[in-house]
Design a protein around this motif. Structure first.
Motif, PDB file in Angstrom:
ATOM      1  N   THR A 165       0.858  -1.180   0.000  1.00  0.00           N
ATOM      2  CA  THR A 165       0.000   0.000   0.000  1.00  0.00           C
ATOM      3  C   THR A 165       0.894   1.230   0.000  1.00  0.00           C
ATOM      4  O   THR A 165       1.791   1.371   0.826  1.00  0.00           O
ATOM      5  CB  THR A 165      -0.908   0.015   1.251  1.00  0.00           C
ATOM      6  OG1 THR A 165      -1.725  -1.165   1.237  1.00  0.00           O
ATOM      7  CG2 THR A 165      -1.798   1.244   1.242  1.00  0.00           C
ATOM      8  N   THR A 209       1.113   7.581  -0.778  1.00  0.00           N
ATOM      9  CA  THR A 209       0.281   8.516  -1.550  1.00  0.00           C
ATOM     10  C   THR A 209      -0.016   7.880  -2.894  1.00  0.00           C
ATOM     11  O   THR A 209       0.734   7.018  -3.373  1.00  0.00           O
ATOM     12  CB  THR A 209       0.992   9.870  -1.786  1.00  0.00           C
ATOM     13  OG1 THR A 209       2.222   9.627  -2.468  1.00  0.00           O
ATOM     14  CG2 THR A 209       1.260  10.582  -0.473  1.00  0.00           C
ATOM     15  N   ASP A 210      -1.111   8.313  -3.516  1.00  0.00           N
ATOM     16  CA  ASP A 210      -1.538   7.711  -4.777  1.00  0.00           C
ATOM     17  C   ASP A 210      -0.555   7.995  -5.911  1.00  0.00           C
ATOM     18  O   ASP A 210       0.028   9.078  -5.992  1.00  0.00           O
ATOM     19  CB  ASP A 210      -2.903   8.254  -5.194  1.00  0.00           C
ATOM     20  CG  ASP A 210      -3.998   7.845  -4.222  1.00  0.00           C
ATOM     21  OD1 ASP A 210      -3.700   7.043  -3.321  1.00  0.00           O
ATOM     22  OD2 ASP A 210      -5.129   8.323  -4.376  1.00  0.00           O
ATOM     23  N   ARG A 236      -0.474   8.728  -9.747  1.00  0.00           N
ATOM     24  CA  ARG A 236      -1.406   9.246 -10.755  1.00  0.00           C
ATOM     25  C   ARG A 236      -0.721   9.329 -12.111  1.00  0.00           C
ATOM     26  O   ARG A 236       0.461   9.008 -12.240  1.00  0.00           O
ATOM     27  CB  ARG A 236      -1.950  10.612 -10.314  1.00  0.00           C
ATOM     28  CG  ARG A 236      -2.765  10.523  -9.026  1.00  0.00           C
ATOM     29  CD  ARG A 236      -3.530  11.786  -8.717  1.00  0.00           C
ATOM     30  NE  ARG A 236      -4.404  11.580  -7.566  1.00  0.00           N
ATOM     31  CZ  ARG A 236      -5.621  11.071  -7.637  1.00  0.00           C
ATOM     32  NH1 ARG A 236      -6.126  10.717  -8.818  1.00  0.00           N
ATOM     33  NH2 ARG A 236      -6.357  10.921  -6.550  1.00  0.00           N
ATOM     34  N   THR A 292      -7.404   1.164  -6.433  1.00  0.00           N
ATOM     35  CA  THR A 292      -7.466   2.615  -6.587  1.00  0.00           C
ATOM     36  C   THR A 292      -7.938   3.295  -5.316  1.00  0.00           C
ATOM     37  O   THR A 292      -8.415   2.653  -4.380  1.00  0.00           O
ATOM     38  CB  THR A 292      -8.419   2.999  -7.731  1.00  0.00           C
ATOM     39  OG1 THR A 292      -9.763   2.734  -7.317  1.00  0.00           O
ATOM     40  CG2 THR A 292      -8.116   2.219  -8.995  1.00  0.00           C
ATOM     41  N   SER A 293      -7.832   4.612  -5.318  1.00  0.00           N
ATOM     42  CA  SER A 293      -8.269   5.398  -4.166  1.00  0.00           C
ATOM     43  C   SER A 293      -9.787   5.350  -4.003  1.00  0.00           C
ATOM     44  O   SER A 293     -10.309   5.700  -2.945  1.00  0.00           O
ATOM     45  CB  SER A 293      -7.797   6.846  -4.317  1.00  0.00           C
ATOM     46  OG  SER A 293      -8.105   7.341  -5.598  1.00  0.00           O
ATOM     47  N   CYS A 314      -3.455   0.306 -16.405  1.00  0.00           N
ATOM     48  CA  CYS A 314      -3.691   1.713 -16.074  1.00  0.00           C
ATOM     49  C   CYS A 314      -4.088   2.560 -17.281  1.00  0.00           C
ATOM     50  O   CYS A 314      -4.969   3.420 -17.178  1.00  0.00           O
ATOM     51  CB  CYS A 314      -2.450   2.311 -15.420  1.00  0.00           C
ATOM     52  SG  CYS A 314      -2.076   1.628 -13.789  1.00  0.00           S
ATOM     53  N   ASP A 333      -8.648   8.004 -11.705  1.00  0.00           N
ATOM     54  CA  ASP A 333      -8.388   7.453 -10.381  1.00  0.00           C
ATOM     55  C   ASP A 333      -6.893   7.437 -10.095  1.00  0.00           C
ATOM     56  O   ASP A 333      -6.071   7.455 -11.019  1.00  0.00           O
ATOM     57  CB  ASP A 333      -8.917   6.021 -10.300  1.00  0.00           C
ATOM     58  CG  ASP A 333     -10.018   5.882  -9.258  1.00  0.00           C
ATOM     59  OD1 ASP A 333     -10.052   6.715  -8.340  1.00  0.00           O
ATOM     60  OD2 ASP A 333     -10.816   4.946  -9.351  1.00  0.00           O
ATOM     61  N   GLY A 334      -6.525   7.384  -8.827  1.00  0.00           N
ATOM     62  CA  GLY A 334      -5.141   7.205  -8.427  1.00  0.00           C
ATOM     63  C   GLY A 334      -4.928   5.781  -7.942  1.00  0.00           C
ATOM     64  O   GLY A 334      -5.866   5.118  -7.498  1.00  0.00           O
ATOM     65  N   ILE A 335      -3.701   5.293  -8.042  1.00  0.00           N
ATOM     66  CA  ILE A 335      -3.379   3.932  -7.613  1.00  0.00           C
ATOM     67  C   ILE A 335      -2.874   3.970  -6.179  1.00  0.00           C
ATOM     68  O   ILE A 335      -1.880   4.627  -5.880  1.00  0.00           O
ATOM     69  CB  ILE A 335      -2.308   3.303  -8.529  1.00  0.00           C
ATOM     70  CG1 ILE A 335      -2.748   3.366  -9.996  1.00  0.00           C
ATOM     71  CG2 ILE A 335      -2.037   1.866  -8.101  1.00  0.00           C
ATOM     72  CD1 ILE A 335      -4.026   2.655 -10.300  1.00  0.00           C
ATOM     73  N   ARG A 336      -3.549   3.248  -5.295  1.00  0.00           N
ATOM     74  CA  ARG A 336      -3.194   3.237  -3.880  1.00  0.00           C
ATOM     75  C   ARG A 336      -2.415   1.979  -3.486  1.00  0.00           C
ATOM     76  O   ARG A 336      -1.542   2.014  -2.617  1.00  0.00           O
ATOM     77  CB  ARG A 336      -4.474   3.345  -3.042  1.00  0.00           C
ATOM     78  CG  ARG A 336      -4.311   3.180  -1.522  1.00  0.00           C
ATOM     79  CD  ARG A 336      -3.283   4.105  -0.923  1.00  0.00           C
ATOM     80  NE  ARG A 336      -3.492   5.492  -1.208  1.00  0.00           N
ATOM     81  CZ  ARG A 336      -4.192   6.317  -0.448  1.00  0.00           C
ATOM     82  NH1 ARG A 336      -4.753   5.865   0.647  1.00  0.00           N
ATOM     83  NH2 ARG A 336      -4.309   7.579  -0.787  1.00  0.00           N
TER      84      ARG A 336
END
Length: 414
Positions: free
Chosen positions: A255, A258-259, A261, A300-301, A334, A345-348
């Motif tokens: 994890t 931060t995301d 992007r 994703t977030s 992605c 979306d961002g990847i978490r």
């Protein structure tokens, strides 16, 4: 007789083991655990992700799983060191050997943690103190030990205050020690689950324990709901197995702090994939295993979890193969059609896995071994072909002679 289980966890294992090795090789040198330091990434190029860090580094905001460059921005004086899996395996083996001196059964669940069946032990806290002191005096690194009647509670106890501590979490202590903790501190309760629970007012583990089980199942699904309810109420397995089942797949995920992007993908995704691929590849190689299927996952977030995989013609455990294929799969996941980034979306969370393992007797050939074997087989086939051709010519010649001078006058070898 009630079960008695210890959970023993090495404090900042990779960093501790690196520090111990350096102190052994350079007596009098600085102990990395006392300064801002971390393990991870390419030290010379200063990229990659943090896999372990010291307490002084954590106090300056450094976190495991984040890119090295981000950690250096937070802590410019951070000292970085590369991963050293040979050293990690050596110290892990010595750590487990000490535990086996004390326990009825030892279940190693990762390179730096294990459950011990200590049923029948008098004065368990005294025994736990003895174990952690022997590990420190013999090997030079510290551990935390959690004590309870089931594995879940022992694990929870070992995560209380660190480092070099012994904690208990017996059933009668759950209300005081566990129910007051934030829901995300419940072992096995991930970010997505904790957020869902917080949205309905469940802030602590005690809040979840008091909810109706059916309500939890309707909110989280049958399996997750039942797990949260049972775990929050201090119920779980008390079986410590001394044998590990053969792995059916190998994977690792992390994890991110931060995301990732679109704008940061090319800078931040490759080092994460490299670290995960290295971890999976080294475990495969250690177990002399190889797999046909390589997969990646991303969460994703907004809590979407997607995966993509491909199956190879030949099994592999090569880190470079796993990394290069994972990078291709992740980019498709992605940026491809219906890709995660198309939804802004961002990847978490990111994961890499190898599955569909080859049978043990089917060892993977590297390209040089393959070519050598193929060349040998080709040579055998060529010799056989020449031999057959020579025999056929001789047979034809004998046939013509016998037709001219009479059948059976001349024979092979005559």
């Amino acid at each position: 007789m009630d079960k008695l289980i210890f959970h023993v966890d090495v404090n900042s294992a990779f960093l501790s083991w690196t520090a111990v090795k350096m102190l052994k090789e350079e007596p009098g040198s600085i102990d990395l655990r006392t300064i801002p330091s971390a393990i991870g990434g390419d030290v010379s190029k200063r990229h990659g992700v943090i896999t372990a860090c010291s307490i002084p580094a954590k106090k300056q905001g450094v976190r495991t799983g984040e890119p090295v460059m981000r950690s250096l921005e937070k802590c410019p004086s951070l000292r970085l060191f590369p991963s050293d899996f040979k050293t990690y395996r050596e110290y892990s083996a010595k750590f487990i050997d000490i535990l086996k001196k004390y326990a009825l059964a030892v279940e190693q669940v990762s390179i730096d943690e294990a459950y011990l069946d200590m049923t029948g032990t008098d004065e368990p806290i005294t025994k736990a103190e003895k174990i952690k002191e022997e590990i420190y005096e013999s090997l030079g690194f510290t551990v935390n030990i959690g004590i309870s009647t089931i594995k879940l509670l022992a694990k929870m106890a070992s995560d209380f205050e660190k480092p070099y501590k012994v904690h208990t979490l017996f059933p009668e202590e759950i209300k005081e020690k566990m129910w007051t903790l934030p829901i995300e501190k419940l072992h096995g309760c991930g970010y997505k689950t904790s957020e869902k629970l917080k949205n309905i007012g469940v802030k602590t583990i005690g809040d979840a324990a008091k909810l109706d089980k059916a309500l939890l199942c309707s909110l989280l699904g049958e399996k997750s709901g039942e797990y949260i309810y049972e775990s929050a109420n201090g119920r779980g397995s008390d079986v410590v197995s001394g044998e590990r089942e053969a792995a059916k797949s190998y994977s690792n995920e992390t994890t991110l702090p931060t995301d990732i992007r679109v704008s940061t993908y090319d800078k931040e995704m490759p080092p994460v994939i490299h670290w995960l691929s290295e971890s999976v590849g080294k475990r495969l190689t250690k177990d002399e295993a190889a797999g046909y299927t390589i997969s990646v996952i991303a969460k994703t977030s907004s809590f979407k979890r997607r995966s993509k995989q491909t199956t190879l013609v030949e099994p592999t455990n090569d880190i470079k193969d796993i990394e290069s294929i994972s990078l291709i799969l992740m980019r498709e996941l992605c940026f491809g059609e219906r890709g995660l980034f198309n939804e802004n979306d961002g990847i978490r969370l990111v994961g890499v896995g190898v599955s569909n393992l080859a049978e043990n007797e089917c060892k993977q050939l590297d390209i040089f071994s393959y070519m050598k074997e193929k060349s040998a087989q080709d040579e055998i086939r060529l010799n056989e072909s020449k031999k057959k051709e020579k025999t056929d010519k001789l047979d034809t010649m004998l046939k013509k002679i016998n037709e001219k001078y009479g059948e059976g006058k001349i024979k092979k070898g005559g």
